[in-house]
Design a protein around this motif. Structure first.
Motif, mmCIF file in Angstrom:
data_model
loop_
_atom_site.group_PDB
_atom_site.id
_atom_site.type_symbol
_atom_site.label_atom_id
_atom_site.label_comp_id
_atom_site.label_asym_id
_atom_site.label_seq_id
_atom_site.Cartn_x
_atom_site.Cartn_y
_atom_site.Cartn_z
ATOM 1 N N PRO A 323 0.809 -1.229 0.000
ATOM 2 C CA PRO A 323 0.000 0.000 0.000
ATOM 3 C C PRO A 323 0.837 1.272 0.000
ATOM 4 O O PRO A 323 0.427 2.276 -0.595
ATOM 5 N N VAL A 324 2.001 1.272 0.667
ATOM 6 C CA VAL A 324 2.822 2.479 0.718
ATOM 7 C C VAL A 324 3.314 2.862 -0.674
ATOM 8 O O VAL A 324 3.264 4.023 -1.070
ATOM 9 N N LEU A 325 3.799 1.875 -1.435
ATOM 10 C CA LEU A 325 4.240 2.158 -2.800
ATOM 11 C C LEU A 325 3.052 2.542 -3.681
ATOM 12 O O LEU A 325 3.179 3.380 -4.575
ATOM 13 N N TYR A 326 1.889 1.948 -3.419
ATOM 14 C CA TYR A 326 0.714 2.304 -4.216
ATOM 15 C C TYR A 326 0.315 3.765 -3.992
ATOM 16 O O TYR A 326 -0.182 4.422 -4.907
ATOM 17 N N GLU A 327 0.537 4.281 -2.785
ATOM 18 C CA GLU A 327 0.260 5.696 -2.528
ATOM 19 C C GLU A 327 1.139 6.584 -3.406
ATOM 20 O O GLU A 327 0.690 7.634 -3.888
ATOM 21 N N VAL A 328 2.390 6.151 -3.627
ATOM 22 C CA VAL A 328 3.279 6.895 -4.527
ATOM 23 C C VAL A 328 2.740 6.862 -5.948
ATOM 24 O O VAL A 328 2.742 7.873 -6.665
ATOM 25 N N VAL A 329 2.246 5.687 -6.358
ATOM 26 C CA VAL A 329 1.661 5.552 -7.699
ATOM 27 C C VAL A 329 0.429 6.429 -7.841
ATOM 28 O O VAL A 329 0.264 7.143 -8.835
ATOM 29 N N ALA A 330 -0.448 6.407 -6.844
ATOM 30 C CA ALA A 330 -1.684 7.196 -6.903
ATOM 31 C C ALA A 330 -1.395 8.691 -6.909
ATOM 32 O O ALA A 330 -2.035 9.468 -7.629
ATOM 33 N N ALA A 331 -0.403 9.100 -6.108
ATOM 34 C CA ALA A 331 -0.050 10.522 -6.063
ATOM 35 C C ALA A 331 0.515 10.983 -7.396
ATOM 36 O O ALA A 331 0.190 12.078 -7.874
ATOM 37 N N ALA A 332 1.351 10.152 -8.014
ATOM 38 C CA ALA A 332 1.920 10.512 -9.316
ATOM 39 C C ALA A 332 0.842 10.587 -10.376
ATOM 40 O O ALA A 332 0.872 11.438 -11.273
ATOM 41 N N ALA A 333 -0.155 9.723 -10.298
ATOM 42 C CA ALA A 333 -1.246 9.740 -11.269
ATOM 43 C C ALA A 333 -2.073 11.007 -11.136
ATOM 44 O O ALA A 333 -2.569 11.556 -12.120
ATOM 45 N N GLY A 334 -2.198 11.497 -9.898
ATOM 46 C CA GLY A 334 -2.980 12.711 -9.695
ATOM 47 C C GLY A 334 -2.272 13.971 -10.132
ATOM 48 O O GLY A 334 -2.897 14.967 -10.462
ATOM 49 N N ASP A 335 -0.939 13.930 -10.125
ATOM 50 C CA ASP A 335 -0.157 15.126 -10.488
ATOM 51 C C ASP A 335 0.192 15.183 -11.959
ATOM 52 O O ASP A 335 0.702 16.175 -12.442
ATOM 53 N N SER A 336 -0.051 14.099 -12.687
ATOM 54 C CA SER A 336 0.398 14.043 -14.078
ATOM 55 C C SER A 336 -0.749 13.671 -14.988
ATOM 56 O O SER A 336 -1.658 12.938 -14.616
ATOM 57 N N GLU A 337 -0.693 14.225 -16.217
ATOM 58 C CA GLU A 337 -1.701 13.843 -17.204
ATOM 59 C C GLU A 337 -1.523 12.398 -17.630
ATOM 60 O O GLU A 337 -2.482 11.708 -17.950
ATOM 61 N N ASP A 338 -0.272 11.957 -17.644
ATOM 62 C CA ASP A 338 0.006 10.558 -17.981
ATOM 63 C C ASP A 338 0.085 9.765 -16.686
ATOM 64 O O ASP A 338 1.092 9.774 -15.987
ATOM 65 N N CYS A 339 -0.994 9.082 -16.339
ATOM 66 C CA CYS A 339 -1.072 8.398 -15.051
ATOM 67 C C CYS A 339 -0.261 7.115 -15.034
ATOM 68 O O CYS A 339 -0.210 6.439 -14.014
ATOM 69 N N HIS A 340 0.378 6.773 -16.154
ATOM 70 C CA HIS A 340 1.108 5.518 -16.207
ATOM 71 C C HIS A 340 2.586 5.675 -15.858
ATOM 72 O O HIS A 340 3.298 4.687 -15.792
ATOM 73 N N ILE A 341 3.071 6.901 -15.647
ATOM 74 C CA ILE A 341 4.491 7.123 -15.407
ATOM 75 C C ILE A 341 4.697 7.605 -13.974
ATOM 76 O O ILE A 341 4.068 8.549 -13.524
ATOM 77 N N VAL A 342 5.591 6.912 -13.266
ATOM 78 C CA VAL A 342 5.919 7.275 -11.879
ATOM 79 C C VAL A 342 7.430 7.386 -11.776
ATOM 80 O O VAL A 342 8.152 6.445 -12.092
ATOM 81 N N ARG A 343 7.911 8.547 -11.335
ATOM 82 C CA ARG A 343 9.353 8.757 -11.198
ATOM 83 C C ARG A 343 9.776 8.402 -9.765
ATOM 84 O O ARG A 343 9.175 8.861 -8.796
ATOM 85 N N ILE A 344 10.819 7.586 -9.661
ATOM 86 C CA ILE A 344 11.372 7.192 -8.368
ATOM 87 C C ILE A 344 12.773 7.784 -8.272
ATOM 88 O O ILE A 344 13.664 7.431 -9.052
#
Length: 443
Positions: A323-344
């Motif tokens: 769930p902690v990593l999923y929160e990072v994924v969800a936050a990145a999806a909300g901040d970006s038009e492309d919800c498929h890209i997450v920068r680590i």
């Protein structure tokens, strides 16, 4: 429901579910349902074993066959000239010795119970167990004259354990026994009436020798263990002085090895009637399939960008397992038009790939080191953190003890920090260095 599940499993090619359903149907075969089961599996190449079992059950007993012939299902197959009827009749003809008929009338017959016995010839089973005692010098100060037990291991169908007792001298000990290490092999299982014959020899790991093991005692004549808890070994395998001066590894650990052979006498095993599945069901392969899912990227909907590398994953798996990593994924999806890209950021690509593989398969880490523990706090995988702590504790040495201890303190790994401190205090040169780092009180 097993019938409906079998059809569904066959439809979607779920092999393990299909075999489980076949086992359930096999265990419940009787005269009232055998033809229904036979009709269900007819034409299904994946259910040939169950079909053959049904035919064998019908043909194995004349009265069973007579009951089955009276059923509507049998008559329907007979009228349609089904090849199944020919198979049944041919199988009946091949049975030369029919089992006795029931005198209680046409009752529901089940598969006959079977017993069996097997003659086992004499055989010798060889086993080797290495018992590693980390931070040996610190351990013997804490457990002087007390026994240290290895983990339980199994050789020759029996459970065993090593018992090691470092002694600096005490009541009842002779001068020769003081300052020595005692080693014993202990039988934990109930032996057969004739006992368990064992040939044993103990060795100590030599980190500086050309061969990996140095033989300390070449054993003796085979002994027979006749009861559970019986032990055999040496009151003085090696002196404490020799262990400290010659046989400690670079990390301060001592490894004792027991090389032994268990002789199993000839005997005949017997069984009691029991219900056993006819069809072997393989173990679960879900971890393997999830690992393949991650590797092949099929259906992935998340792309992680780590150190310039693109790593594909599946958001649903991450949501369920981390769930902690999923929160990072969800936050990145909300901040970006492309919800498929997450920068680590701040993590090596090799480390993040190892983290993802652990998320998918729960596979234990065998070779990852310090960086995994450092970065683990970001994704909240407690079990992975503990595994890495154990890895670092097992590989502590004079060269990395301070760095590992400092890292453990930064990440609130209290048990690892305590372990590092005990190790440092057990090594004189490191203990002196530690004293130098302690600030003097202000005048």
């Amino acid at each position: 429901m097993a019938r409906e599940l079998l059809v569904a499993a066959d439809r979607y090619d779920l092999e393990r579910l299909r075999l489980m359903c076949q086992n359930i149907l096999f265990q419940s075969i009787d005269t009232s349902n055998v033809m229904g089961t036979l009709s269900l599996v007819r034409g299904r190449d994946t259910c040939r074993q169950l079909k053959d079992s049904c035919i064998e059950y019908i043909a194995s007993d004349p009265e069973v066959f007579s009951v089955v012939m009276a059923t509507e299902e049998y008559q329907e197959l007979k009228n349609s000239c089904s090849p199944l009827i020919i198979e049944i009749i041919e199988r009946v003809a091949t049975h030369k010795a029919a089992r006795g008929s029931s005198s209680e009338g046409l009752i529901s017959h089940r598969l006959p119970e079977k017993t069996w016995s097997t003659h086992k010839a004499s055989e010798e089973v060889h086993g080797v167990h290495e018992f590693r005692i980390p931070n040996f010098c610190a351990v013997i100060r804490l457990v002087d004259n007390q026994t240290i037990h290895s983990g339980t291991f199994r050789v020759g169908d029996y459970d065993w354990k090593l018992a090691v007792c470092p002694s600096s001298g005490g009541d009842g000990e002779t001068a020769a026994e003081a300052g020595s290490i005692s080693v014993y092999l202990k039988l934990l299982s109930d032996p057969p009436s004739h006992g368990v014959e064992v040939s044993k020899k103990f060795m100590v790991y030599n980190p500086n020798g050309k061969s990996p093991m140095t033989l300390i005692n070449d054993g003796a004549a085979p002994t027979t263990n006749e009861e559970r808890g019986q032990t055999w070994g040496y009151k003085k395998l090696i002196t404490l002085e020799s262990a400290k001066s010659q046989y400690l590894a670079h990390d301060g650990s001592l490894t004792i090895c027991c090389d032994f052979a268990v002789t199993k006498q000839p005997y005949t095993s017997r069984s009691t009637p029991t219900t056993r599945p006819m069809i072997a069901v393989p173990s679960s392969s879900i971890a393997l399939h999830l690992d393949q899912l991650l590797a092949r990227k099929h259906g992935s909907d998340v792309r992680f960008l780590v150190e310039g590398s693109e790593i594909c994953a599946h958001s649903l798996v991450i949501a369920a397992r981390c769930p902690v990593l999923y929160e990072v994924v969800a936050a990145a999806a909300g901040d970006s038009e492309d919800c498929h890209i997450v920068r680590i950021n701040g993590m090596k690509a090799t480390v993040f790939k190892a983290v993802l593989r652990f998320v998918y398969t729960d596979d234990e880490l065998a070779t990852l080191g310090r960086s995994v523990v450092v970065d683990e706090d970001m994704v909240g995988l407690e079990r992975m953190k503990i595994i890495c702590e154990n890895f670092l504790a097992e590989h502590i040495s004079k060269e990395n003890a301070f760095d590992t201890g400092n890292m453990a303190r930064r990440h609130q790994c209290s048990k690892l920090e305590d372990y590092c401190m005990d190790f440092i205090l057990s090594v004189p040169s490191l203990a002196k260095e530690l004293i130098k780092l302690i600030p003097l009180p202000s005048p």
